[in-house]
Design a protein around this motif. Sequence first.
Motif, PDB file in Angstrom:
ATOM      1  N   TYR A   1       8.305  -6.025  51.318  1.00  0.00           N
ATOM      2  CA  TYR A   1       9.713  -5.909  51.695  1.00  0.00           C
ATOM      3  C   TYR A   1      10.398  -7.269  51.583  1.00  0.00           C
ATOM      4  CZ  TYR A   1      13.551  -6.157  55.070  1.00  0.00           C
ATOM      5  OH  TYR A   1      14.737  -6.406  55.680  1.00  0.00           O
ATOM      6  N   ASN A   2       9.753  -8.308  52.086  1.00  0.00           N
ATOM      7  CA  ASN A   2      10.349  -9.651  52.039  1.00  0.00           C
ATOM      8  C   ASN A   2      10.548 -10.133  50.612  1.00  0.00           C
ATOM      9  OD1 ASN A   2      10.637 -10.079  54.792  1.00  0.00           O
ATOM     10  ND2 ASN A   2       8.543 -10.832  55.026  1.00  0.00           N
TER      11      ASN A   2
ATOM     12  N   ASN B   1       8.987  -4.687  41.281  1.00  0.00           N
ATOM     13  CA  ASN B   1      10.292  -4.025  41.376  1.00  0.00           C
ATOM     14  C   ASN B   1      10.074  -2.602  41.854  1.00  0.00           C
ATOM     15  OD1 ASN B   1      12.715  -2.536  40.568  1.00  0.00           O
ATOM     16  ND2 ASN B   1      13.278  -4.485  39.636  1.00  0.00           N
ATOM     17  N   SER B   2      10.849  -2.240  42.839  1.00  0.00           N
ATOM     18  CA  SER B   2      10.644  -0.919  43.422  1.00  0.00           C
ATOM     19  C   SER B   2      11.183   0.187  42.525  1.00  0.00           C
ATOM     20  CB  SER B   2      11.324  -0.864  44.787  1.00  0.00           C
ATOM     21  OG  SER B   2      12.690  -1.170  44.634  1.00  0.00           O
ATOM     22  N   GLU B   3      12.124  -0.177  41.684  1.00  0.00           N
ATOM     23  CA  GLU B   3      12.746   0.851  40.853  1.00  0.00           C
ATOM     24  C   GLU B   3      11.868   1.215  39.658  1.00  0.00           C
ATOM     25  OE1 GLU B   3      15.449   2.383  41.756  1.00  0.00           O
ATOM     26  OE2 GLU B   3      15.678   1.094  43.502  1.00  0.00           O
ATOM     27  N   ALA B   4      11.292   0.217  39.058  1.00  0.00           N
ATOM     28  CA  ALA B   4      10.513   0.480  37.851  1.00  0.00           C
ATOM     29  C   ALA B   4       9.308  -0.450  37.796  1.00  0.00           C
ATOM     30  CB  ALA B   4      11.394   0.262  36.631  1.00  0.00           C
TER      31      ALA B   4
ATOM     32  N   PRO C   1      18.714   2.225  56.497  1.00  0.00           N
ATOM     33  CA  PRO C   1      18.762   0.954  55.753  1.00  0.00           C
ATOM     34  C   PRO C   1      17.497   0.143  56.012  1.00  0.00           C
ATOM     35  CG  PRO C   1      20.819   1.334  56.910  1.00  0.00           C
ATOM     36  CD  PRO C   1      19.879   2.389  57.377  1.00  0.00           C
ATOM     37  N   GLU C   2      17.209  -0.745  55.033  1.00  0.00           N
ATOM     38  CA  GLU C   2      15.935  -1.475  55.036  1.00  0.00           C
ATOM     39  C   GLU C   2      15.605  -2.158  56.374  1.00  0.00           C
ATOM     40  OE1 GLU C   2      13.606  -1.654  52.762  1.00  0.00           O
ATOM     41  OE2 GLU C   2      14.720  -0.290  51.467  1.00  0.00           O
ATOM     42  N   GLY C   3      16.533  -2.960  56.818  1.00  0.00           N
ATOM     43  CA  GLY C   3      16.286  -3.745  58.030  1.00  0.00           C
ATOM     44  C   GLY C   3      16.032  -2.856  59.238  1.00  0.00           C
ATOM     45  N   TYR C   4      16.809  -1.824  59.361  1.00  0.00           N
ATOM     46  CA  TYR C   4      16.643  -0.908  60.496  1.00  0.00           C
ATOM     47  C   TYR C   4      15.282  -0.211  60.425  1.00  0.00           C
ATOM     48  CZ  TYR C   4      21.767  -1.312  60.984  1.00  0.00           C
ATOM     49  OH  TYR C   4      23.037  -1.769  61.143  1.00  0.00           O
TER      50      TYR C   4
ATOM     51  N   CYS D   1       2.211   3.362  54.564  1.00  0.00           N
ATOM     52  CA  CYS D   1       2.985   2.912  53.400  1.00  0.00           C
ATOM     53  C   CYS D   1       4.237   3.779  53.231  1.00  0.00           C
ATOM     54  CB  CYS D   1       2.135   2.979  52.133  1.00  0.00           C
ATOM     55  SG  CYS D   1       0.772   1.828  52.151  1.00  0.00           S
ATOM     56  N   LEU D   2       4.088   5.070  53.459  1.00  0.00           N
ATOM     57  CA  LEU D   2       5.246   5.967  53.313  1.00  0.00           C
ATOM     58  C   LEU D   2       6.332   5.651  54.348  1.00  0.00           C
ATOM     59  CD1 LEU D   2       3.432   9.337  52.583  1.00  0.00           C
ATOM     60  CD2 LEU D   2       5.000   8.161  51.042  1.00  0.00           C
ATOM     61  N   ARG D   3       5.919   5.178  55.475  1.00  0.00           N
ATOM     62  CA  ARG D   3       6.914   4.828  56.510  1.00  0.00           C
ATOM     63  C   ARG D   3       7.671   3.556  56.147  1.00  0.00           C
ATOM     64  NH1 ARG D   3       4.970   3.085  61.097  1.00  0.00           N
ATOM     65  NH2 ARG D   3       2.753   3.493  60.868  1.00  0.00           N
ATOM     66  N   TYR D   4       6.975   2.620  55.537  1.00  0.00           N
ATOM     67  CA  TYR D   4       7.614   1.326  55.269  1.00  0.00           C
ATOM     68  C   TYR D   4       8.310   1.271  53.921  1.00  0.00           C
ATOM     69  CZ  TYR D   4       5.678  -0.868  59.416  1.00  0.00           C
ATOM     70  OH  TYR D   4       5.412  -1.201  60.703  1.00  0.00           O
ATOM     71  N   ALA D   5       7.939   2.166  53.016  1.00  0.00           N
ATOM     72  CA  ALA D   5       8.537   2.125  51.677  1.00  0.00           C
ATOM     73  C   ALA D   5       9.767   3.010  51.609  1.00  0.00           C
ATOM     74  CB  ALA D   5       7.506   2.570  50.651  1.00  0.00           C
TER      75      ALA D   5
END
Lengths: 194, 494
Positions: free
Chosen positions: A92-93, B319-322, A137-140, A42-46
């Motif tokens: 992510y999507n 929401n990722s921010e909050a 960046p997200e996509g990368y 999760c830490l890698r993808y978030a």
Amino acid sequence: MKLFRSKQANSLTELVKACQKQDHQAQVQLYERYKGRLMGICLRYARTEAEAEDIFQEGILKIFDRIGDLKKPESVDSWVKTVMIRYAIDYYNQVTKGQKQLISTDYIETEWESDDYQNLFSKLHTEVLLETINELPEGYRMVINLYFVDGYSHAEIAQLLGISEGTSRSQLLRGRNLLIKKLDLKGVKQHEKF
Amino acid sequence: MKNSNHELNKALRKFLQHSLGNHAVAPKPAVDAAILKALQQKQLDQERSKQRRKRIGTAGLALLLVLFILPLTWTVMQRSTPFLNQENTITRKVIERSPVRPEAMPNSSRSLSEQNVSSSSNDNTLTASRSARHAKRSVAQTLEKLPEIVTAKVSAKPYSIAVPAGKSGQNERSAPERFASSHNQPQKIRVINNRSTYQTATLVTNKQSTPPVAPPVVINQGSSLPVAYVSSAEETLVGTTDSLLSDPVEELTLLNPIVLPTLTHLQIASTFRTIQPLSRPYQAKSRRQRTVIEETNGLHWLLNVVPLTTRQRVILLPNSEARVQDVRFSSQLNQSAGYKLTVGAEKKGFQVMLSYTQLQMRSTYAYSTDRYVVEENKNQYSIKRLGTPATTALSIQLAGVVVRKQLVINNPVLGRLFANVGLEYARSLESAPQQFLFASASVGKLIELAQGTTLCIGPYVDYSFNKLQPVEQLQIRPYQAGLSFSIRLKQPTH
């Protein structure tokens, strides 16, 4: 992949079967078994730690929701990982894909000497590496994680992210160059610190 | 020397898999606690739903059984009632056509038969002494009527009736069965005197079917009359002196023909007749059938006022921010009240109206922070995530068009009722108008206030197909419920 190799296949099978019967003790045991590695994913993808926690919580509950569908209990290691990665991709999507992609100006065709990256990699610490990937960046970040760390092919990445294979390849190339550049900077710094 | 992209990718993959492939980070205790709590809660919910399903299943099964048994019982009763009625009618006819009636019988026979009938109807265990007394009386009466020659011959020696075999108790059971199967064909009773001369007596029954061959009953002088033969409800012996007179062989016709064994049937029929009244559902059905859907003709003007209370369904968006938590709604009436005014016309049950709606909504929630509070309650620890409180208050004014279909039902019990369903298109009266589509429904009662003026009163609900988004993380779907008051004025016809 040796990521989730179980040491006791028989007991793991029983554990999975107990989880399929909604045994709470077994659920706790399974959770304790996988929580560290799943949190690492999760830490890698978030993007942030808070986001990783959200993905982790929801993903774990999804795993226990769907564990009844698991036909081969012995393959629970890879199954658990796949469910978590897929949930992170879904997240992510749904949430972050709509946001504007940061167009990197760092895209330069870089040519590397043979020993350059070997030296660079040897200097890096895991935490720094993770931090650097999260800065992408997200996509990368998604493509690099899926391709380099989790071993997905471009076809699979394209399907998961809803992009074409060509996009996947180009994003991987750009992301990789950006990553190496960032790592280079951090590696040097790190090296200087030590 | 330069590396190709492939080699670089390979090296990077190897390195990253080695570094991050097995990378494990322990989640925070708060996350652990939240997940374990969620799992426990989920299990509890599952158990509850399982129990609920079980209860519903049991109730459903019971309902099914009742639904199955009731029609079955109903059908059986429906079918058996005509049969019982028919049987009863036949029984009555048989009694009426019977040649032997109690009032036509001689006193001695009637008393005996009545006694037998009453005994059989009240109690099957007839006492032996009572029957024997009747039997002796009958024999005595018969003997009184005998001609002198026969009397002289017979009375010199005391008569007795010998039981062929077995005890009297057995004969009580076996004899009626035998006599029941014997009919108009006379049965021979042999009378024995001291000189060992056999005299036959005739036993007359009134059954019509062909009798089986019955063994002769031996009447022996000196022995007493068997109880069973005389106490039978089906047969009564009556002396017929004429036959004795005509018979030179000193035959005795002792007793009269028996009374029909119809009492058993009568009793059963009367018992079943008490179950008979089954006409209630028919009554209910006929009452139901009287409910009429009225057809409203002509033009009606409508004025409708609905005080509303607003309910909301909140959808939390990821929401990722909050992250939003602790969403609550105001229960105070001044913060959740509203109203709707509609004016329009109705023709043939279709209503077209203009509407104005005022709604208020208020909800409080909190943005999650990374701070937690551990609370202890009876050695159980619960972790609560702290949040920054926030409030959303909305006041919306809507104007729109309503189209409804109204049904007026005239029920004999409940009076005149109405049911409304409709759609409303409305726009908010703001600088950036928002569009809404509502589905509405209402039921209630029609009260005639004056000639051509009707008050429609009843509960009203509104469902919105659209959602409001007051903040980024929240979507609100409003619902309204209220009490509708509507005045319906009929357009006077010229």
